[in-house]
Write a protein that holds these residues in place. Structure first.
Motif, mmCIF file in Angstrom:
data_model
loop_
_atom_site.group_PDB
_atom_site.id
_atom_site.type_symbol
_atom_site.label_atom_id
_atom_site.label_comp_id
_atom_site.label_asym_id
_atom_site.label_seq_id
_atom_site.Cartn_x
_atom_site.Cartn_y
_atom_site.Cartn_z
ATOM 1 N N GLY A 15 -0.097 10.947 30.241
ATOM 2 C CA GLY A 15 -0.305 11.850 31.366
ATOM 3 C C GLY A 15 0.539 13.106 31.287
ATOM 4 O O GLY A 15 0.125 14.177 31.746
ATOM 5 N N TRP A 16 1.713 13.003 30.672
ATOM 6 C CA TRP A 16 2.623 14.150 30.580
ATOM 7 C C TRP A 16 2.495 14.909 29.266
ATOM 8 O O TRP A 16 3.031 16.015 29.140
ATOM 9 C CB TRP A 16 4.074 13.682 30.743
ATOM 10 N N THR A 17 1.821 14.344 28.277
ATOM 11 C CA THR A 17 1.828 14.960 26.943
ATOM 12 C C THR A 17 0.443 15.262 26.387
ATOM 13 O O THR A 17 0.343 15.900 25.330
ATOM 14 C CB THR A 17 2.549 14.052 25.937
ATOM 15 N N ALA A 18 -0.638 14.829 27.041
ATOM 16 C CA ALA A 18 -1.996 15.016 26.501
ATOM 17 C C ALA A 18 -2.505 16.410 26.849
ATOM 18 O O ALA A 18 -3.248 16.604 27.811
ATOM 19 C CB ALA A 18 -2.934 13.941 27.025
ATOM 20 N N PHE A 19 -2.105 17.391 26.063
ATOM 21 C CA PHE A 19 -2.559 18.760 26.241
ATOM 22 C C PHE A 19 -3.787 19.010 25.363
ATOM 23 O O PHE A 19 -4.069 18.257 24.441
ATOM 24 C CB PHE A 19 -1.453 19.746 25.839
ATOM 25 N N GLY A 20 -4.501 20.102 25.639
ATOM 26 C CA GLY A 20 -5.540 20.563 24.726
ATOM 27 C C GLY A 20 -6.966 20.352 25.154
ATOM 28 O O GLY A 20 -7.878 20.698 24.419
ATOM 29 N N GLY A 21 -7.228 19.758 26.312
ATOM 30 C CA GLY A 21 -8.594 19.597 26.770
ATOM 31 C C GLY A 21 -9.219 18.283 26.352
ATOM 32 O O GLY A 21 -8.603 17.463 25.661
ATOM 33 N N PRO A 22 -10.491 18.051 26.758
ATOM 34 C CA PRO A 22 -11.136 16.746 26.569
ATOM 35 C C PRO A 22 -11.166 16.254 25.123
ATOM 36 O O PRO A 22 -10.916 15.088 24.860
ATOM 37 C CB PRO A 22 -12.557 16.985 27.105
ATOM 38 N N ALA A 23 -11.491 17.135 24.171
ATOM 39 C CA ALA A 23 -11.578 16.690 22.780
ATOM 40 C C ALA A 23 -10.226 16.190 22.290
ATOM 41 O O ALA A 23 -10.133 15.159 21.605
ATOM 42 C CB ALA A 23 -12.083 17.823 21.892
ATOM 43 N N ALA A 24 -9.158 16.908 22.630
ATOM 44 C CA ALA A 24 -7.820 16.464 22.246
ATOM 45 C C ALA A 24 -7.452 15.163 22.944
ATOM 46 O O ALA A 24 -6.845 14.277 22.339
ATOM 47 C CB ALA A 24 -6.794 17.549 22.565
ATOM 48 N N HIS A 25 -7.818 15.031 24.226
ATOM 49 C CA HIS A 25 -7.534 13.791 24.951
ATOM 50 C C HIS A 25 -8.175 12.597 24.252
ATOM 51 O O HIS A 25 -7.557 11.537 24.102
ATOM 52 C CB HIS A 25 -8.058 13.874 26.388
ATOM 53 N N LEU A 26 -9.437 12.765 23.847
ATOM 54 C CA LEU A 26 -10.123 11.668 23.162
ATOM 55 C C LEU A 26 -9.435 11.328 21.851
ATOM 56 O O LEU A 26 -9.406 10.164 21.426
ATOM 57 C CB LEU A 26 -11.590 12.033 22.937
ATOM 58 N N GLY A 27 -8.876 12.340 21.189
ATOM 59 C CA GLY A 27 -8.111 12.085 19.977
ATOM 60 C C GLY A 27 -6.835 11.318 20.258
ATOM 61 O O GLY A 27 -6.481 10.376 19.538
ATOM 62 N N TYR A 28 -6.119 11.724 21.309
ATOM 63 C CA TYR A 28 -4.914 10.994 21.712
ATOM 64 C C TYR A 28 -5.250 9.546 22.073
ATOM 65 O O TYR A 28 -4.523 8.610 21.705
ATOM 66 C CB TYR A 28 -4.261 11.673 22.915
ATOM 67 N N PHE A 29 -6.340 9.353 22.815
ATOM 68 C CA PHE A 29 -6.729 8.002 23.222
ATOM 69 C C PHE A 29 -7.026 7.135 22.001
ATOM 70 O O PHE A 29 -6.631 5.967 21.933
ATOM 71 C CB PHE A 29 -7.972 8.054 24.114
ATOM 72 N N ARG A 30 -7.762 7.710 21.041
ATOM 73 C CA ARG A 30 -8.090 6.923 19.858
ATOM 74 C C ARG A 30 -6.824 6.532 19.095
ATOM 75 O O ARG A 30 -6.671 5.389 18.650
ATOM 76 C CB ARG A 30 -9.045 7.687 18.939
ATOM 77 N N ALA A 31 -5.905 7.492 18.950
ATOM 78 C CA ALA A 31 -4.659 7.188 18.246
ATOM 79 C C ALA A 31 -3.864 6.103 18.960
ATOM 80 O O ALA A 31 -3.273 5.217 18.324
ATOM 81 C CB ALA A 31 -3.820 8.456 18.111
ATOM 82 N N TRP A 343 -13.179 23.811 16.534
ATOM 83 C CA TRP A 343 -13.172 25.260 16.331
ATOM 84 C C TRP A 343 -13.030 26.011 17.649
ATOM 85 O O TRP A 343 -12.171 26.878 17.795
ATOM 86 C CB TRP A 343 -14.435 25.701 15.586
ATOM 87 N N ASP A 344 -13.903 25.696 18.597
ATOM 88 C CA ASP A 344 -13.895 26.397 19.881
ATOM 89 C C ASP A 344 -14.004 25.373 21.003
ATOM 90 O O ASP A 344 -15.018 24.678 21.100
ATOM 91 C CB ASP A 344 -15.075 27.375 19.943
ATOM 92 N N PRO A 345 -12.958 25.190 21.798
ATOM 93 C CA PRO A 345 -11.893 26.163 22.059
ATOM 94 C C PRO A 345 -10.550 25.884 21.382
ATOM 95 O O PRO A 345 -9.627 26.659 21.553
ATOM 96 C CB PRO A 345 -11.712 26.025 23.567
ATOM 97 N N ILE A 346 -10.413 24.791 20.604
ATOM 98 C CA ILE A 346 -9.065 24.367 20.226
ATOM 99 C C ILE A 346 -8.417 25.317 19.221
ATOM 100 O O ILE A 346 -7.314 25.830 19.462
ATOM 101 C CB ILE A 346 -9.103 22.920 19.712
ATOM 102 N N ILE A 347 -9.087 25.574 18.087
ATOM 103 C CA ILE A 347 -8.481 26.474 17.102
ATOM 104 C C ILE A 347 -8.482 27.916 17.602
ATOM 105 O O ILE A 347 -7.489 28.643 17.471
ATOM 106 C CB ILE A 347 -9.204 26.349 15.748
ATOM 107 N N THR A 348 -9.587 28.349 18.190
ATOM 108 C CA THR A 348 -9.674 29.742 18.631
ATOM 109 C C THR A 348 -8.642 30.085 19.701
ATOM 110 O O THR A 348 -8.191 31.229 19.791
ATOM 111 C CB THR A 348 -11.081 30.057 19.162
ATOM 112 N N HIS A 349 -8.261 29.104 20.523
ATOM 113 C CA HIS A 349 -7.296 29.365 21.589
ATOM 114 C C HIS A 349 -5.884 28.874 21.255
ATOM 115 O O HIS A 349 -4.909 29.402 21.791
ATOM 116 C CB HIS A 349 -7.752 28.696 22.891
ATOM 117 N N GLY A 350 -5.778 27.856 20.392
ATOM 118 C CA GLY A 350 -4.468 27.250 20.160
ATOM 119 C C GLY A 350 -3.799 27.631 18.862
ATOM 120 O O GLY A 350 -2.570 27.566 18.763
ATOM 121 N N VAL A 351 -4.584 28.021 17.844
ATOM 122 C CA VAL A 351 -4.009 28.379 16.541
ATOM 123 C C VAL A 351 -4.200 29.882 16.353
ATOM 124 O O VAL A 351 -5.242 30.350 15.898
ATOM 125 C CB VAL A 351 -4.670 27.585 15.402
#
Length: 388
Positions: A15-31, A343-351
């Motif tokens: 809850g405190w560390t899952a940044f980056g939007g839904p796609a990133a959240h799903l990645g955190y959940f899987r890990a 690619w969009d929005p993660i790399i375009t906005h975060g990298v």
């Protein structure tokens, strides 16, 4: 033994560390839940992700609630939602009440966390591809889905998944990986029929009842409850897709100014957890603490009700061959969805430069080395503070 402690140990740091939007959240959940804690299999997790895309509301929150329910029943569902949602809801509600400063060091930390989301999603894509893209047809579905979404935009997610499911259930069924129904201990807890159909009835009664009530009365509680509930019940795709409806409800009705709305939207991009907690900010500006609580709860209720109903149907029907074929195709398309989101929005906005690219690569390497997701987020925040 499944306990609420299991839910707390996983969802509290997320809850405190899952940044980056839904796609990133799903990645955190899987890990966290597939790779590290092994609560469920990759195929069962992919089924949850695919199922969540067909239901209104925030995708990652629905998956999180289903995971909590699978671990500890109804209390687990509520607890996982609370732990994953509370941090961002608190931050946004306080911003709405106090108008927090936009200091440079905060932006550095947020930049590091957003960059790390790229590594998180790459890790999820590689892991899911190994398990789900086992034939050339599955790879083709994933890549075509990614290409369509990159060209047409994320608003077409539901259409892409629906077409993939139809093809998987019919003409492509024999060309896709054969998957058996999830085992009883896969982490997908069965939902009793009475509870499931009660949730369906409650969903439609609230949707219709609040709409009628808002037409008959201009009372604050009724009109705002209707606005938040409709926003959670009628938006597919989650995240940014809900914003136009919320703008129509709150700015169009004159409850907030355009400037107030956009200020909150900007802050919502940099908080952990689901973007739907933007409702916490809107409620706080419009109605103080009570409004923040109302918005935080009501916008998530529709997704929770339909998640329970969908889990009931899925655990009853998952043995049907045509349905397994449909979900095999949908799972392939979900990998494509993550590729597009990378690619969009993660790399375009975060990298956005060499420093953020370095953080993204470091986060991915750490996850492939099986580092806990929360340590990756903390390390990315510190790197962002120093480098950005």
């Amino acid at each position: 033994m499944s306990t609420l402690g299991d839910v707390r140990r996983s969802f509290l740091p997320l809850g405190w560390t899952a940044f980056g939007g839904p796609a990133a959240h799903l990645g955190y959940f899987r890990a966290e839940f597939v790779s590290r804690r092994k609560w469920l299999s990759d195929s069962a997790y992919a089924d949850l992700v695919a199922m969540s895309q067909f239901l209104p509301g925030p995708a990652s929150s629905k998956v999180g609630m289903a995971l909590g329910y699978g671990r500890a029943g109804l209390l687990g569902l509520i607890y996982s939602w609370f732990l994953f949602t509370f941090p961002s809801a608190l931050i946004l509600a306080l911003f709405g009440l106090l108008v927090a400063p936009n200091s440079g060091w905060i932006q550095g930390i947020l930049g590091g966390l957003l960059a790390a989301a790229a590594g998180v999603v790459v890790h999820a894509i590689v892991g899911m591809a190994k398990k789900l893209l086992l034939t050339p047809t599955a790879w083709a579905l994933a890549l075509i889905s990614a290409a369509v979404l990159l060209v047409a935009g994320s608003a077409w997610q539901l259409a892409v998944l629906a077409v993939a499911g139809l093809l998987g259930a019919t003409v492509l069924r024999t060309w896709l990986p054969t998957t058996s129904a999830p085992a009883a201990d896969s982490g997908l807890r069965a939902v009793p029929a009475r509870l499931a159909w009660g949730c369906v009835a409650a969903f439609f009664l609230l949707l219709g009842g609040l709409a009628v009530g808002a037409q008959l009365s201009d009372a604050y509680l009724i009109t705002r409850a209707n606005a938040f509930y409709q926003s959670g019940a009628l938006v597919f795709g989650g995240g940014h897709v809900v914003l136009p409806l919320l703008e129509e409800q709150f700015v169009g009705a004159g409850w907030l100014s355009q400037q107030e709305f956009l200020a909150g939207y900007s802050v919502a991009q940099g908080v952990p957890g689901p973007l739907f907690t933007f409702a916490s900010y809107l409620g706080a500006v419009d109605g103080g603490i009570g409004g923040a609580l109302l918005g935080t709860v009501l916008i998530f209720v529709p997704g929770a009700l339909l998640t329970l109903a969908a889990l009931h149907l899925w655990t009853r029907w998952n043995h049907l061959g045509w349905l397994r074929g449909a979900f095999s195709a949908i799972n392939a398309a979900v990998v494509g969805l993550l590729i597009a989101a990378l690619w969009d929005p993660i790399i375009t906005h975060g990298v956005t430069g060499w420093a953020s690219a370095l953080i993204a690569v470091g986060a991915g390497i750490a996850l492939f080395c099986k580092a806990p997701p929360w340590t990756v987020a903390v390390g990315a925040a510190l790197a962002g503070f120093v480098l950005l």
